[in-house]
Scaffold this motif. Sequence first.
Motif, short mmCIF file in Angstrom:
data_model
loop_
_atom_site.label_atom_id
_atom_site.label_comp_id
_atom_site.label_asym_id
_atom_site.label_seq_id
_atom_site.Cartn_x
_atom_site.Cartn_y
_atom_site.Cartn_z
N TYR A 41 -15.56 0.79 15.40
CA TYR A 41 -15.16 -0.15 16.45
C TYR A 41 -16.42 -0.65 17.14
O TYR A 41 -17.22 0.14 17.66
N THR A 42 -16.63 -1.95 17.15
CA THR A 42 -17.86 -2.53 17.64
C THR A 42 -17.63 -3.26 18.96
O THR A 42 -16.50 -3.46 19.40
N LEU A 43 -18.74 -3.64 19.58
CA LEU A 43 -18.67 -4.41 20.81
C LEU A 43 -18.02 -5.77 20.56
O LEU A 43 -17.33 -6.30 21.44
N LEU A 44 -18.22 -6.32 19.37
CA LEU A 44 -17.60 -7.60 19.04
C LEU A 44 -16.07 -7.48 18.99
O LEU A 44 -15.36 -8.38 19.42
N ASP A 45 -15.59 -6.35 18.48
CA ASP A 45 -14.14 -6.12 18.48
C ASP A 45 -13.60 -6.05 19.90
O ASP A 45 -12.53 -6.60 20.21
N CYS A 46 -14.33 -5.38 20.77
CA CYS A 46 -13.92 -5.29 22.17
C CYS A 46 -13.91 -6.67 22.83
O CYS A 46 -12.96 -7.01 23.55
N CYS A 47 -14.94 -7.46 22.58
CA CYS A 47 -14.99 -8.81 23.16
C CYS A 47 -13.85 -9.68 22.64
O CYS A 47 -13.31 -10.52 23.39
N TRP A 48 -13.47 -9.49 21.38
CA TRP A 48 -12.36 -10.26 20.83
C TRP A 48 -11.06 -9.95 21.56
O TRP A 48 -10.28 -10.86 21.86
N VAL A 49 -10.82 -8.68 21.84
CA VAL A 49 -9.61 -8.30 22.58
C VAL A 49 -9.65 -8.86 23.99
O VAL A 49 -8.63 -9.34 24.52
N LEU A 50 -10.81 -8.81 24.64
CA LEU A 50 -10.93 -9.36 25.99
C LEU A 50 -10.69 -10.87 25.99
O LEU A 50 -10.03 -11.41 26.91
N CYS A 51 -11.19 -11.56 24.98
CA CYS A 51 -10.92 -13.01 24.87
C CYS A 51 -9.44 -13.27 24.63
O CYS A 51 -8.88 -14.25 25.14
N ALA A 52 -8.79 -12.40 23.85
CA ALA A 52 -7.35 -12.55 23.62
C ALA A 52 -6.57 -12.39 24.93
O ALA A 52 -5.61 -13.12 25.19
N LEU A 53 -7.01 -11.46 25.77
CA LEU A 53 -6.39 -11.30 27.10
C LEU A 53 -6.59 -12.56 27.94
O LEU A 53 -5.68 -13.00 28.65
N LEU A 54 -7.79 -13.13 27.87
CA LEU A 54 -8.07 -14.35 28.62
C LEU A 54 -7.19 -15.50 28.15
O LEU A 54 -6.65 -16.26 28.97
N VAL A 55 -7.01 -15.63 26.85
CA VAL A 55 -6.13 -16.67 26.31
C VAL A 55 -4.69 -16.45 26.77
O VAL A 55 -3.99 -17.40 27.15
N PHE A 56 -4.24 -15.20 26.75
CA PHE A 56 -2.89 -14.89 27.18
C PHE A 56 -2.66 -15.28 28.64
O PHE A 56 -1.67 -15.94 28.98
N PHE A 57 -3.57 -14.89 29.53
CA PHE A 57 -3.41 -15.19 30.95
C PHE A 57 -3.54 -16.69 31.23
O PHE A 57 -2.81 -17.23 32.05
N SER A 58 -4.48 -17.34 30.56
CA SER A 58 -4.67 -18.77 30.81
C SER A 58 -3.45 -19.57 30.37
O SER A 58 -3.03 -20.52 31.05
N ASP A 59 -2.85 -19.18 29.26
CA ASP A 59 -1.66 -19.90 28.78
C ASP A 59 -0.50 -19.75 29.75
O ASP A 59 0.14 -20.74 30.16
N GLY A 60 -0.22 -18.51 30.16
CA GLY A 60 0.90 -18.30 31.07
C GLY A 60 0.65 -18.85 32.46
O GLY A 60 1.54 -19.44 33.09
N ALA A 61 -0.58 -18.67 32.97
CA ALA A 61 -0.89 -19.10 34.34
C ALA A 61 -0.83 -20.63 34.47
O ALA A 61 -0.30 -21.15 35.46
N THR A 62 -1.38 -21.34 33.50
CA THR A 62 -1.36 -22.81 33.59
C THR A 62 0.06 -23.36 33.51
O THR A 62 0.39 -24.34 34.19
N ASP A 63 0.91 -22.73 32.70
CA ASP A 63 2.30 -23.18 32.61
C ASP A 63 3.04 -22.97 33.93
O ASP A 63 3.77 -23.85 34.40
N LEU A 64 2.86 -21.80 34.54
CA LEU A 64 3.52 -21.53 35.82
C LEU A 64 2.98 -22.43 36.93
O LEU A 64 3.73 -22.91 37.79
N TRP A 65 1.67 -22.64 36.93
CA TRP A 65 1.05 -23.52 37.92
C TRP A 65 1.60 -24.94 37.78
O TRP A 65 1.91 -25.61 38.78
N LEU A 66 1.73 -25.41 36.55
CA LEU A 66 2.25 -26.75 36.32
C LEU A 66 3.72 -26.85 36.73
O LEU A 66 4.15 -27.87 37.29
#
Length: 566
Positions: A41-66
């Motif tokens: 398990y590498t740092l790149l794998d960890c960053c990928w999961v963190l980016c996936a979390l960011l995508v998840f929150f940005s998708d839901g948050a922008t929809d609710l905000w709109l």
Amino acid sequence: MAAKSDGAAVSVEDDNTPKSLSEPGNPAARPRCTAAGGKPYTLLDCCWVLCALLVFFSDGATDLWLAADYYLRGDYWWFGLTLVFVVVPSAVVQVLSFRWFVYDYSDLSGGDGAASGSGTGAGAAVRVAPPQRCCTVCMWVFQTVLHVLQLGQVWRYIHALYLGAQSRWHSNGPRRHFHWRLMFESADITMLRLLEAFLKSAPQLVLQLSIMIHGNTVLPLQGLSASASLVSLAWMIASYQKVLRDSRDDKLPMSYKAVIAQMLWHFFTIGARTVAFALFASVFQLYFGIFIVSHWCVMTFWIIQGETDFCMSKWEEIIYNMVVGIIYIFCWFNVKEGPSRFRMTVYYSVTLAENVALTAAWYTYRGPHTSDSYALVVVCLVACSFALGTFFMLVYYCWLHPDGPVLGSQWGGCVDEGVVGAGGVAGVIDACLTPSQGSQTDMVITSPPRTLPRTKDTGEPVPGERDRDKERDRDSCLPVFQVRPSPSSSPALLHRTSSSSRAQEGPVIRIDLPRKRYPAWDAHFIDRRLRKTILLLETSSAVSPRIQYRSSMMGSKEVLEYETTV
């Protein structure tokens, strides 16, 4: 131990392995295709999961905000539709996620966690103690609150980060266990998020684009919401393919360069597709609904005709095909093993024709408030986006595909090739095989699986192979790890290693099912009882358990012996 799992019989053998093949002192181990520890398990794998979390929150948050912005502006119709496409898909995914948690945790909390192994000599029993009652109650309350708050996927992402860190920090034995749990958790996340993406992000994207085109104005929040939905769709398709390949031992893993290329491919093709949908829907609302339903019916029928093999039952397979039909409304999704170039060409030809027809219909019947220059820019946007998506698709298949470029005549893959003795596997060596060579091997999965080809069971021995198989195995018991010896293997080496091969075997989980063909998940990823069996043996055994599916290469005698053990 014998257990039933959706009609599949499972047996476990324990051969009292003295040490793992992947221990540092064993010369058979290789850093590229490890037999027990998996890819670190590498740092790149960890960053990928963190980016996936960011995508998840940005998708839901922008929809609710709109949605809140629509409510404040008095656009209650748009507010209601936007909110429905957020709440309903999220609730469906949370129910499915919580159902999986209940199934996984109920047996542990109820104490039904026993597994036994039978080997040569004596049987060994393994029992996992159930958690304390207070811990059980706290876990149930915690998971219930999380899923009610629509945060089940967030917890799974955080849990995957924890498992990845543990698999990196621990020694060989615990690392195998955490690696298995990480792979199972990653599979659950990608399946849940892919379902949510096409139930929520795809309709939301079409809705917001239609509103923008219908009103002839673009609000900043509308642009943010549409962009986040598009990124979420492209991200989840690429992430799903990466995790699926990582879970399959008969496929090489996908690099992050290939993941990015695939994400750009789907980003632009889905973008062109949704813009064409929005243009047509802004003028022909009723006909757009008819078109979507018709396209879904045709694609679902096409998928069913392909005889997919993803699920454990017929009705689950039909439901899965219906869900994939929704995905096919927007983009290509491979569901059948074998060369996909012809099927992909057919799909994208149909998609291109539909995009042209939908955009041309809008251009012809657009409202008077839309100028010719604006309409021409929109048409060029659809064409350029589809062309860019096709370009990145060619980049992926010509240069970044894990199996090698499609235009290359020779490519190889790292496989675990064993030296066959009288009792099974003798060692593991690295070898690069061509696809034709790799398809002739018949092996057993080791933990974590990497590159083992498989066969499709028909219930009958393959003509011409039965006599050869019986002659090859007449002096041995049922092989648990069997490959063709390397041309460079000497007879002396084969004789020397045959006597010690049985001592190097660990627990073997024999599953009375043919192995599913890629791009399907293996049965031990989608069948949660098999997961529990693997995790119990990982906890109790010093050697990673190996998984053996029923093989069509067996003769009648071998099949009888196999079924007798089950």
